[in-house]
Design a protein around this motif. Structure first.
Motif, PDB file in Angstrom:
ATOM      1  N   PHE A   1     -10.342   6.147  22.631  1.00  0.00           N
ATOM      2  CA  PHE A   1     -11.687   6.801  22.052  1.00  0.00           C
ATOM      3  C   PHE A   1     -13.063   6.239  22.675  1.00  0.00           C
ATOM      4  O   PHE A   1     -13.122   5.162  23.405  1.00  0.00           O
ATOM      5  CB  PHE A   1     -11.883   6.119  20.630  1.00  0.00           C
ATOM      6  CG  PHE A   1     -11.229   6.729  19.588  1.00  0.00           C
ATOM      7  CD1 PHE A   1     -11.809   7.759  18.806  1.00  0.00           C
ATOM      8  CD2 PHE A   1      -9.860   6.637  19.339  1.00  0.00           C
ATOM      9  CE1 PHE A   1     -11.023   8.574  17.744  1.00  0.00           C
ATOM     10  CE2 PHE A   1      -8.928   7.346  18.090  1.00  0.00           C
ATOM     11  CZ  PHE A   1     -10.017   8.294  17.526  1.00  0.00           C
ATOM     12  N   ASN A   2     -13.849   7.012  22.643  1.00  0.00           N
ATOM     13  CA  ASN A   2     -15.102   6.729  23.174  1.00  0.00           C
ATOM     14  C   ASN A   2     -16.140   7.885  22.679  1.00  0.00           C
ATOM     15  O   ASN A   2     -15.764   8.681  21.614  1.00  0.00           O
ATOM     16  CB  ASN A   2     -15.345   6.731  24.712  1.00  0.00           C
ATOM     17  CG  ASN A   2     -16.628   5.970  25.103  1.00  0.00           C
ATOM     18  OD1 ASN A   2     -17.246   5.366  24.444  1.00  0.00           O
ATOM     19  ND2 ASN A   2     -16.719   5.754  26.588  1.00  0.00           N
ATOM     20  N   HIS A   3     -17.509   7.650  22.862  1.00  0.00           N
ATOM     21  CA  HIS A   3     -18.432   8.829  22.276  1.00  0.00           C
ATOM     22  C   HIS A   3     -19.458   9.029  23.193  1.00  0.00           C
ATOM     23  O   HIS A   3     -19.877   8.273  23.884  1.00  0.00           O
ATOM     24  CB  HIS A   3     -18.992   8.038  21.005  1.00  0.00           C
ATOM     25  CG  HIS A   3     -19.833   8.800  19.911  1.00  0.00           C
ATOM     26  ND1 HIS A   3     -20.717   9.529  20.485  1.00  0.00           N
ATOM     27  CD2 HIS A   3     -19.797   8.890  18.506  1.00  0.00           C
ATOM     28  CE1 HIS A   3     -21.230  10.284  19.264  1.00  0.00           C
ATOM     29  NE2 HIS A   3     -20.550   9.964  18.302  1.00  0.00           N
ATOM     30  N   ARG A   4     -19.570  10.474  23.332  1.00  0.00           N
ATOM     31  CA  ARG A   4     -20.597  10.865  24.344  1.00  0.00           C
ATOM     32  C   ARG A   4     -21.819  10.272  24.281  1.00  0.00           C
ATOM     33  O   ARG A   4     -22.687   9.946  25.161  1.00  0.00           O
ATOM     34  CB  ARG A   4     -20.501  12.475  24.607  1.00  0.00           C
ATOM     35  CG  ARG A   4     -19.803  13.090  25.571  1.00  0.00           C
ATOM     36  CD  ARG A   4     -20.457  12.780  26.880  1.00  0.00           C
ATOM     37  NE  ARG A   4     -19.361  13.117  27.942  1.00  0.00           N
ATOM     38  CZ  ARG A   4     -19.220  14.389  28.304  1.00  0.00           C
ATOM     39  NH1 ARG A   4     -19.322  15.353  27.778  1.00  0.00           N
ATOM     40  NH2 ARG A   4     -18.433  14.319  29.531  1.00  0.00           N
ATOM     41  N   LYS A   5     -22.459   9.992  23.095  1.00  0.00           N
ATOM     42  CA  LYS A   5     -23.786   9.660  22.830  1.00  0.00           C
ATOM     43  C   LYS A   5     -23.807   7.923  23.306  1.00  0.00           C
ATOM     44  O   LYS A   5     -24.649   7.611  23.682  1.00  0.00           O
ATOM     45  CB  LYS A   5     -24.219   9.672  21.508  1.00  0.00           C
ATOM     46  CG  LYS A   5     -24.618  11.290  20.943  1.00  0.00           C
ATOM     47  CD  LYS A   5     -24.841  11.272  19.444  1.00  0.00           C
ATOM     48  CE  LYS A   5     -24.994  12.780  19.131  1.00  0.00           C
ATOM     49  NZ  LYS A   5     -25.358  12.723  17.581  1.00  0.00           N
TER      50      LYS A   5
ATOM     51  N   ILE B   1     -14.224  -4.121  19.772  1.00  0.00           N
ATOM     52  CA  ILE B   1     -15.290  -3.350  20.683  1.00  0.00           C
ATOM     53  C   ILE B   1     -16.603  -2.842  19.699  1.00  0.00           C
ATOM     54  O   ILE B   1     -17.748  -3.280  20.244  1.00  0.00           O
ATOM     55  CB  ILE B   1     -14.638  -2.254  21.528  1.00  0.00           C
ATOM     56  CG1 ILE B   1     -13.463  -2.993  22.389  1.00  0.00           C
ATOM     57  CG2 ILE B   1     -15.942  -1.922  22.411  1.00  0.00           C
ATOM     58  CD1 ILE B   1     -13.624  -3.865  23.192  1.00  0.00           C
ATOM     59  N   LEU B   2     -16.058  -2.357  18.621  1.00  0.00           N
ATOM     60  CA  LEU B   2     -17.377  -2.030  17.895  1.00  0.00           C
ATOM     61  C   LEU B   2     -18.206  -3.108  17.324  1.00  0.00           C
ATOM     62  O   LEU B   2     -19.518  -2.974  17.451  1.00  0.00           O
ATOM     63  CB  LEU B   2     -16.832  -1.217  16.561  1.00  0.00           C
ATOM     64  CG  LEU B   2     -18.144  -0.371  15.807  1.00  0.00           C
ATOM     65  CD1 LEU B   2     -18.226   0.518  16.512  1.00  0.00           C
ATOM     66  CD2 LEU B   2     -17.303   0.089  14.536  1.00  0.00           C
TER      67      LEU B   2
ATOM     68  N   PHE C   1     -10.272   1.370  21.579  1.00  0.00           N
ATOM     69  CA  PHE C   1     -11.977   1.840  22.039  1.00  0.00           C
ATOM     70  C   PHE C   1     -11.877   1.430  23.600  1.00  0.00           C
ATOM     71  O   PHE C   1     -11.875   0.179  23.987  1.00  0.00           O
ATOM     72  CB  PHE C   1     -12.727   0.967  21.183  1.00  0.00           C
ATOM     73  CG  PHE C   1     -14.028   1.235  21.159  1.00  0.00           C
ATOM     74  CD1 PHE C   1     -14.617   2.290  22.247  1.00  0.00           C
ATOM     75  CD2 PHE C   1     -15.013   0.930  20.119  1.00  0.00           C
ATOM     76  CE1 PHE C   1     -16.042   2.949  22.046  1.00  0.00           C
ATOM     77  CE2 PHE C   1     -16.336   1.506  19.916  1.00  0.00           C
ATOM     78  CZ  PHE C   1     -16.826   2.605  20.942  1.00  0.00           C
ATOM     79  N   ASP C   2     -12.040   2.709  24.204  1.00  0.00           N
ATOM     80  CA  ASP C   2     -12.150   2.457  25.523  1.00  0.00           C
ATOM     81  C   ASP C   2     -13.279   2.994  26.319  1.00  0.00           C
ATOM     82  O   ASP C   2     -13.615   4.255  26.201  1.00  0.00           O
ATOM     83  CB  ASP C   2     -10.751   3.197  26.311  1.00  0.00           C
ATOM     84  CG  ASP C   2     -10.507   2.860  27.489  1.00  0.00           C
ATOM     85  OD1 ASP C   2     -11.538   2.630  28.499  1.00  0.00           O
ATOM     86  OD2 ASP C   2      -9.613   3.187  28.424  1.00  0.00           O
TER      87      ASP C   2
ATOM     88  N   LYS D   1     -14.635  -2.499  29.499  1.00  0.00           N
ATOM     89  CA  LYS D   1     -14.359  -3.008  28.117  1.00  0.00           C
ATOM     90  C   LYS D   1     -13.166  -2.090  27.490  1.00  0.00           C
ATOM     91  O   LYS D   1     -13.540  -0.869  27.287  1.00  0.00           O
ATOM     92  CB  LYS D   1     -15.556  -2.995  27.102  1.00  0.00           C
ATOM     93  CG  LYS D   1     -16.351  -4.379  27.772  1.00  0.00           C
ATOM     94  CD  LYS D   1     -17.809  -4.411  26.979  1.00  0.00           C
ATOM     95  CE  LYS D   1     -18.730  -5.531  27.432  1.00  0.00           C
ATOM     96  NZ  LYS D   1     -18.087  -6.904  27.390  1.00  0.00           N
ATOM     97  N   ARG D   2     -12.393  -2.589  26.638  1.00  0.00           N
ATOM     98  CA  ARG D   2     -11.198  -1.893  26.185  1.00  0.00           C
ATOM     99  C   ARG D   2     -10.706  -2.859  25.149  1.00  0.00           C
ATOM    100  O   ARG D   2     -10.365  -4.134  25.465  1.00  0.00           O
ATOM    101  CB  ARG D   2     -10.293  -1.360  27.145  1.00  0.00           C
ATOM    102  CG  ARG D   2      -8.991  -0.913  26.399  1.00  0.00           C
ATOM    103  CD  ARG D   2      -7.964  -0.788  27.692  1.00  0.00           C
ATOM    104  NE  ARG D   2      -6.564  -0.681  26.942  1.00  0.00           N
ATOM    105  CZ  ARG D   2      -5.761   0.465  26.583  1.00  0.00           C
ATOM    106  NH1 ARG D   2      -6.471   1.709  26.676  1.00  0.00           N
ATOM    107  NH2 ARG D   2      -4.915   0.146  26.070  1.00  0.00           N
TER     108      ARG D   2
END
Length: 361
Positions: A110-114, A179-180, A221-222, A172-173
């Motif tokens: 998972f990741n997030h573009r923002k 990670i959050l 979370f990568d 970070k992973r």
């Protein structure tokens, strides 16, 4: 083909369980997402949950596990919903697909573009270079950071300091909440960027919902995940098979809130996932070989075996089976072993054997 039909049936049943409508548009398309967005725009649709299992095409020299013509299986939810509600359901669909296909160990990154854009902004990358730098970061699953760093320095024009700072964070992973928590810790630079704050808030909601659905075991979370396509605007994800068959990514997707608006000017937010079924086929075929499993090419349940050449008797016996929706096949032969051998080769579980085995029997 039998493996394909089994996989398609499983996939379609999961999609339908989540209320998706089937769709089919005819063209030599690159993917199924952009045609879906155009369909929504052309028909002035503001909401739709749809699935599609169709061929797509690439005009290039495909690497191992890739093809110029192949099937994709897509599930998308378009429309205005509470934050992360649709994203949550799409991820659950992906988990259910991979579990029911029973292909073995997998992980979903998972990741997030923002969050990515916020990181680049914090480290001084000009906004006009966000997408092109993301395309470089997206290569980290196939190249070393030193190779990617060289590209960012020589082709993207970033400084050594900026690339080193990017390198430190994209390594970070870990588990989603690990990670959050780190990114939300007091003093984190990500709390100073409005885009990053919005991304962290959305991911927190998503991970909490997935925890309630018992879908966190295979999630990571990568921060190196970037997804090269420009139309992603929110959460992004990619599923990777972890077994012995080396196929790489088997599914991917994310949120694309602006794509429909490119065709109509009317914003219709959407999120979806695409399963690369050809790679799943490769895994399933390899597993069948490893288990010495005979893959049945037919669903025949009963072999009606007539000792002799009596076609009329065969038709009389097989017709009631067909009328009862029982898959059956006829065979006429004087040799008992012809019937038994045929049934074993085809994996047919039941036989009706009629005729003289020996005198008086």
């Amino acid at each position: 083909m039998a493996i394909r039909e089994q996989a398609f049936s499983t996939i379609a049943s999961v999609f339908k369980m989540h209320g998706a409508e089937g769709g089919e548009l005819c063209s030599l398309r690159y993917d199924l997402t952009v045609p879906f967005a155009r369909h929504l725009a052309m028909n002035n649709l503001s909401a739709m949950t749809r699935y599609q299992i169709s061929k797509v095409y690439r005009r290039n020299n495909p690497s191992k596990g890739r093809y110029c013509e192949f099937y994709q299986c897509d599930f998308d939810i378009a429309g205005q919903y509470e934050p992360m509600l649709a994203d949550f359901e799409v991820i659950v669909v992906l988990n259910q697909l991979l579990d029911k296909l029973d292909i073995g160990t997998y992980e979903i990154k998972f990741n997030h573009r923002k969050l990515l854009d916020g990181m680049l902004d914090i480290y001084g990358v000009p906004a006009e270079k966000f997408r092109t730098v993301c395309s470089s970061i997206d290569k980290l699953d196939k190249q070393t950071f030193e190779q990617v760093k060289k590209e960012m320095l020589e082709e993207k024009g970033l400084s050594v300091e900026t690339t080193d700072r990017i390198g430190a964070i994209v390594k970070k992973r870990g588990s989603p909440f690990e990670i959050l928590t780190e990114l939300k810790a007091e003093g984190s630079k990500y709390l100073e960027n409005c885009g990053s704050v919005a991304a962290l808030r959305e991911l927190d909601i998503l991970f909490q919902a997935l925890k309630e659905a018992n879908c966190l075991d295979n999630l990571f979370f990568d921060l190196s995940l970037a997804r090269g396509l420009d139309y992603y605007t929110g959460v992004i994800y990619e599923a990777v098979f972890k077994g012995t068959t080396q196929v790489g990514s088997i599914a991917a997707g994310g949120r694309y809130d602006n794509l429909v608006g490119m065709f109509s000017g009317k914003q219709v937010p959407a999120v979806g996932v695409s399963l690369g079924i050809e790679r799943v086929f490769a895994i399933m075929e390899q597993q069948a070989k490893g288990r010495n499993q005979v893959v049945r090419a037919t669903d025949t349940q009963v072999l009606v075996s007539i000792l002799g050449k009596d076609v009329i008797s065969a038709s009389k016996l097989v017709t009631p089976l067909w009328n009862a929706n029982i898959s059956a096949k006829m065979k006429v032969s004087n040799r008992v072993m012809d019937h038994i051998t045929f049934a074993k080769q085809k994996g047919i579980p039941w036989m009706v054997l009629v005729g003289p085995l020996k005198k008086g029997v």
